[in-house]
Structure formats: C-alpha cells, structure tokens
Write a protein that holds these residues in place. Sequence first.
Motif, mmCIF file in Angstrom:
data_model
loop_
_atom_site.group_PDB
_atom_site.id
_atom_site.type_symbol
_atom_site.label_atom_id
_atom_site.label_comp_id
_atom_site.label_asym_id
_atom_site.label_seq_id
_atom_site.Cartn_x
_atom_site.Cartn_y
_atom_site.Cartn_z
ATOM 1 N N LEU A 101 0.784 -1.276 -0.021
ATOM 2 C CA LEU A 101 0.199 0.040 0.024
ATOM 3 C C LEU A 101 0.868 1.427 -0.030
ATOM 4 O O LEU A 101 0.404 2.303 -0.685
ATOM 5 C CB LEU A 101 -0.891 0.085 1.399
ATOM 6 N N GLN A 102 2.050 1.335 0.825
ATOM 7 C CA GLN A 102 2.974 2.388 0.786
ATOM 8 C C GLN A 102 3.374 2.709 -0.570
ATOM 9 O O GLN A 102 3.678 3.791 -1.179
ATOM 10 C CB GLN A 102 3.951 2.201 1.819
ATOM 11 N N LYS A 103 3.683 1.568 -1.461
ATOM 12 C CA LYS A 103 4.139 1.629 -2.874
ATOM 13 C C LYS A 103 3.239 2.262 -3.729
ATOM 14 O O LYS A 103 3.818 3.086 -4.169
ATOM 15 C CB LYS A 103 4.979 0.316 -3.258
ATOM 16 N N VAL A 104 2.131 1.878 -3.321
ATOM 17 C CA VAL A 104 0.833 2.522 -4.393
ATOM 18 C C VAL A 104 0.989 4.124 -4.188
ATOM 19 O O VAL A 104 0.476 4.725 -4.840
ATOM 20 C CB VAL A 104 -0.262 1.575 -4.025
ATOM 21 N N ILE A 105 0.594 4.180 -2.991
ATOM 22 C CA ILE A 105 0.561 5.686 -2.536
ATOM 23 C C ILE A 105 1.719 6.507 -2.878
ATOM 24 O O ILE A 105 1.429 7.725 -3.453
ATOM 25 C CB ILE A 105 0.623 5.750 -0.832
ATOM 26 N N ASN A 106 2.966 6.058 -2.842
ATOM 27 C CA ASN A 106 4.007 6.723 -3.251
ATOM 28 C C ASN A 106 4.309 6.734 -4.942
ATOM 29 O O ASN A 106 5.173 7.533 -5.580
ATOM 30 C CB ASN A 106 5.376 6.538 -2.695
ATOM 31 N N ASP A 107 3.523 5.928 -5.543
ATOM 32 C CA ASP A 107 3.359 5.807 -7.097
ATOM 33 C C ASP A 107 2.590 7.008 -7.753
ATOM 34 O O ASP A 107 1.431 6.816 -7.491
ATOM 35 C CB ASP A 107 3.150 4.482 -7.496
ATOM 36 N N SER A 110 -0.250 5.506 -9.786
ATOM 37 C CA SER A 110 -1.337 4.589 -9.215
ATOM 38 C C SER A 110 -2.524 5.403 -9.326
ATOM 39 O O SER A 110 -2.731 6.582 -9.214
ATOM 40 C CB SER A 110 -0.694 4.281 -7.904
ATOM 41 N N SER A 111 -3.636 4.519 -9.397
ATOM 42 C CA SER A 111 -4.922 4.935 -9.569
ATOM 43 C C SER A 111 -5.935 4.129 -8.165
ATOM 44 O O SER A 111 -5.296 3.657 -7.366
ATOM 45 C CB SER A 111 -5.575 4.432 -10.478
ATOM 46 N N ALA A 112 -7.244 4.929 -7.988
ATOM 47 C CA ALA A 112 -7.754 4.279 -7.070
ATOM 48 C C ALA A 112 -8.038 2.876 -7.029
ATOM 49 O O ALA A 112 -8.186 2.211 -6.009
ATOM 50 C CB ALA A 112 -9.192 4.993 -7.086
ATOM 51 N N SER A 113 -8.047 2.411 -8.371
ATOM 52 C CA SER A 113 -8.302 0.919 -8.251
ATOM 53 C C SER A 113 -7.227 0.031 -8.034
ATOM 54 O O SER A 113 -7.133 -0.888 -7.243
ATOM 55 C CB SER A 113 -8.591 0.506 -9.903
ATOM 56 N N ASP A 114 -6.087 0.727 -8.199
ATOM 57 C CA ASP A 114 -4.915 0.212 -7.591
ATOM 58 C C ASP A 114 -4.911 0.072 -6.101
ATOM 59 O O ASP A 114 -4.481 -1.184 -5.436
ATOM 60 C CB ASP A 114 -3.612 1.024 -8.063
ATOM 61 N N VAL A 115 -5.294 1.187 -5.398
ATOM 62 C CA VAL A 115 -5.341 1.114 -3.882
ATOM 63 C C VAL A 115 -6.333 0.132 -3.605
ATOM 64 O O VAL A 115 -6.397 -0.872 -2.471
ATOM 65 C CB VAL A 115 -6.006 2.549 -3.550
ATOM 66 N N ALA A 116 -7.561 -0.010 -4.194
ATOM 67 C CA ALA A 116 -8.637 -0.835 -4.058
ATOM 68 C C ALA A 116 -8.230 -2.393 -4.054
ATOM 69 O O ALA A 116 -8.605 -3.204 -3.213
ATOM 70 C CB ALA A 116 -9.838 -0.478 -4.758
ATOM 71 N N ALA A 150 -15.364 2.718 -1.859
ATOM 72 C CA ALA A 150 -15.013 3.610 -0.565
ATOM 73 C C ALA A 150 -13.639 4.182 -0.776
ATOM 74 O O ALA A 150 -13.735 5.496 -0.704
ATOM 75 C CB ALA A 150 -14.573 2.642 0.512
ATOM 76 N N VAL A 151 -12.885 3.759 -1.839
ATOM 77 C CA VAL A 151 -11.672 4.647 -2.176
ATOM 78 C C VAL A 151 -11.917 5.837 -3.119
ATOM 79 O O VAL A 151 -11.433 6.856 -3.045
ATOM 80 C CB VAL A 151 -10.657 3.660 -3.187
ATOM 81 N N THR A 152 -12.884 5.494 -4.008
ATOM 82 C CA THR A 152 -13.399 6.526 -4.779
ATOM 83 C C THR A 152 -14.197 7.934 -3.959
ATOM 84 O O THR A 152 -13.949 8.944 -4.364
ATOM 85 C CB THR A 152 -14.553 6.163 -5.837
ATOM 86 N N VAL A 153 -14.947 7.326 -3.164
ATOM 87 C CA VAL A 153 -15.622 8.342 -2.210
ATOM 88 C C VAL A 153 -14.816 9.240 -1.391
ATOM 89 O O VAL A 153 -15.004 10.462 -1.169
ATOM 90 C CB VAL A 153 -16.899 7.872 -1.561
ATOM 91 N N VAL A 154 -13.820 8.341 -0.451
ATOM 92 C CA VAL A 154 -13.182 9.020 0.553
ATOM 93 C C VAL A 154 -12.062 9.533 -0.110
ATOM 94 O O VAL A 154 -11.454 10.780 0.253
ATOM 95 C CB VAL A 154 -12.694 7.827 1.486
ATOM 96 N N GLY A 155 -11.369 9.000 -0.987
ATOM 97 C CA GLY A 155 -10.105 9.650 -1.945
ATOM 98 C C GLY A 155 -8.784 8.671 -1.567
ATOM 99 O O GLY A 155 -8.872 7.858 -0.533
ATOM 100 N N THR A 156 -8.138 8.638 -2.325
ATOM 101 C CA THR A 156 -7.108 7.401 -2.574
ATOM 102 C C THR A 156 -5.864 7.702 -1.249
ATOM 103 O O THR A 156 -5.722 6.695 -0.482
ATOM 104 C CB THR A 156 -6.092 7.503 -3.726
ATOM 105 N N LYS A 157 -5.717 8.934 -1.204
ATOM 106 C CA LYS A 157 -4.610 9.181 -0.069
ATOM 107 C C LYS A 157 -5.152 8.943 1.239
ATOM 108 O O LYS A 157 -4.818 8.352 2.399
ATOM 109 C CB LYS A 157 -3.994 10.620 -0.032
#
Length: 356
Positions: A101-107, A110-116, A150-157
């Motif tokens: 998750l940290q890698k995705v955040i720092n990329d 990355s998109s919301a679907s990657d976080v999800a 949830a990621v879309t509504v709340v936000g990726t970060k």
Amino acid sequence: MGFSDKPFRNAAEHGVDQATMDRVVSLCDRRFRYAESDHPVSGVLYDMALRWCLRNVSQCIAIPSSRPEQVKDTDHGPVDPLDVLQGEMKLPSLPQMVTELQKVINDPESSASDVAAVVSRDAGLSAFLLRLVNSAYYSFPSQIDTISRAVTVVGTKQLSNMALGVAVMDMFGDAGKGRFDIKAFWKHSIAVGIISQRLAERAGLPEPERYFVCGLLHDLGRAALFTARPVKAAVIMQLALEKGIPLYAAEAEVVGFDHAKLGGMMLRKWNFPFSVTMGVLHHHLPEKSEKFMEPNIVHVADIMAKAIGLTATAEQLVPPLSEVAWKRMGLSAADLLAVEEGLDALLNEMFSVLLQ
C-alpha cells in the motif's frame, strides 16, 4: 487566580449537590495543575472538563483512585531506545499488504483501483474500512458496499492513510496486556485522532485524515515500552503518580527518553510519511518542528482529550499548552467549542467501530 477561583455555575444548575460539585472541581484542579490558569484557552478547556465530568460523576471521580503497581526497578539506569526496538521488542515488520500500500501511495501513476486491489486482498482490513466509511465518522448519505467505491468516495490518499494507521493499531492490539488498560489506551488514541482531524478541518489544512492517523498513533511508543520493558513501564507509572508529574516527564527520568521519541523512531523505521512521523515525535515539544503542522495539532488534541477525561493511564494530568503550537494553528477558543460539539456521540460511534 486559580481555576477553582473562577466563577462556574452552581451545583443546582447541574443537578448535583454542592459536595459532588466540590469533588469534581477538586479533581479538575488536580488535572490542570500544570496548565496556565490565566490563559483563555486553558479556561475554556477547564470548563469543558467540568462539563464532561459532570455528565458521569461516578466514573469521573473513580479514575484517580487507581494506585500504581508497587515494583522495584532492578534494572537501574537509562535505556537505549534502539535496544527496545531491536532487542527485547524485536520490532515487527509491517504486514506485506501495508508495504504494498505504501508503494502504491508513493507511485504518482497509481489509481484508485490500484489502492482498492491492495486493500481488498486483506479481508479483515477491508471489512473494517467498510464499517468505517459507513459510520458517523464520514456520514455518507448512502451505503458503501465495496472497497473500490470507498476509495473513490473517500479518496486514495485519505483511505490509504487510514489503512496504515489501522494496520499498526491492529499490530499492537494487545500491547502490554495485563500491565495497563489497553482499551483505555486505544480510546485515548482514537479520541486524539478524531480531535486532531477536527482541529485540522477548522484550520483549513489539507488531508485532515492524515492528522487522524497522527493522533491515533501518537502514543504508540508507550505501548511499545510497556510491551518491551514492562517493569520499567511500571516504575515510570509509579513515579508519575507518586510525584504528581506528567508521564512523559517520568519516562525521561527513568529511561532517558519519552514515548514520543520511541514512537517517532518506530514510524521512521516503517517508512511512514515524514509529516506523520514528526507529528508523533514532537507532539509534546511542537516548538521543535517548524515545517510541519502535525505536531501542533496533535499537541492540542492530546491536551483536549485529557481535559475531557479520556486518558490512557491513571496519570490524569493535562500537559501544559504550548503557546507556539496554539499560535501556529491560527484558531480561537471558540474553535475548540466547535470541535467539542457532537464529539461525545462521534467518539462512542468510533469506539464501537475500532474496538470491536
């Protein structure tokens, strides 16, 4: 003029007898012994403490009766915090999911679907985050039933930050078991997290969820110390209660550092965002951090949580307010009252969500 000398509504107005009111006032006076009574913010917090204490007098009065465990320190002298992390405690690695998750955040690509996709691989975290986004904490008008939504509504970060904080909380769920009240510890931490986020919102700061994570983890070093050095932790508590000094001062006297330093070292080792690490490291000395708002916000939130009686241990003292931190925030005493509004209900909701 001391706090108890200032006019406050009489006992009858609060439905209690004068003897009860006198006990509550005496308790709050002890709680605020290190606060500057002439500071307007301290006055607001003191009145807030009285209001919250009078809501549940029996519980409020019962807390100070806790006595320290009588122990003998057989391991004299200071402790190297690195020994705590690398030796007795064997600081665990973050779960693989959190590392990903940290890698995705720092990329940046990355998109919301990657976080999800990362979060969805952990069933426990997914279930928790869905409970969270459907709670009063967010108050969305409709049910959110998938992590991608949830990621879309709340936000990726924002959701990623929450996931990091919750993952660490889960790792230390049973910290110091049998040595201190772990439920009280996490209630205090959750309260500081919620108040931190509300203060950040009042101050117009970006990514207020980051401040929630700072508040949630601000005392993590204390949980680690209770886990790694339980006898030292008991000696610290004993000293704080016997001398009537803040716990962080007793920590420095017994082991040579406080929980804020240990917690900051832990988050740094785990590659947490530097601003979050600073928020934990300097929450008792926000003057040391000129570039980040997190230490200032968490400092005030910690004071407010302790003022209303949500403390992690039997040590009930409200830390002295840093004037530097207060000025940096750019808020007024009225903002504290706005943060207090509806706080009780929100805290109860979050306790039920986070402490299942």
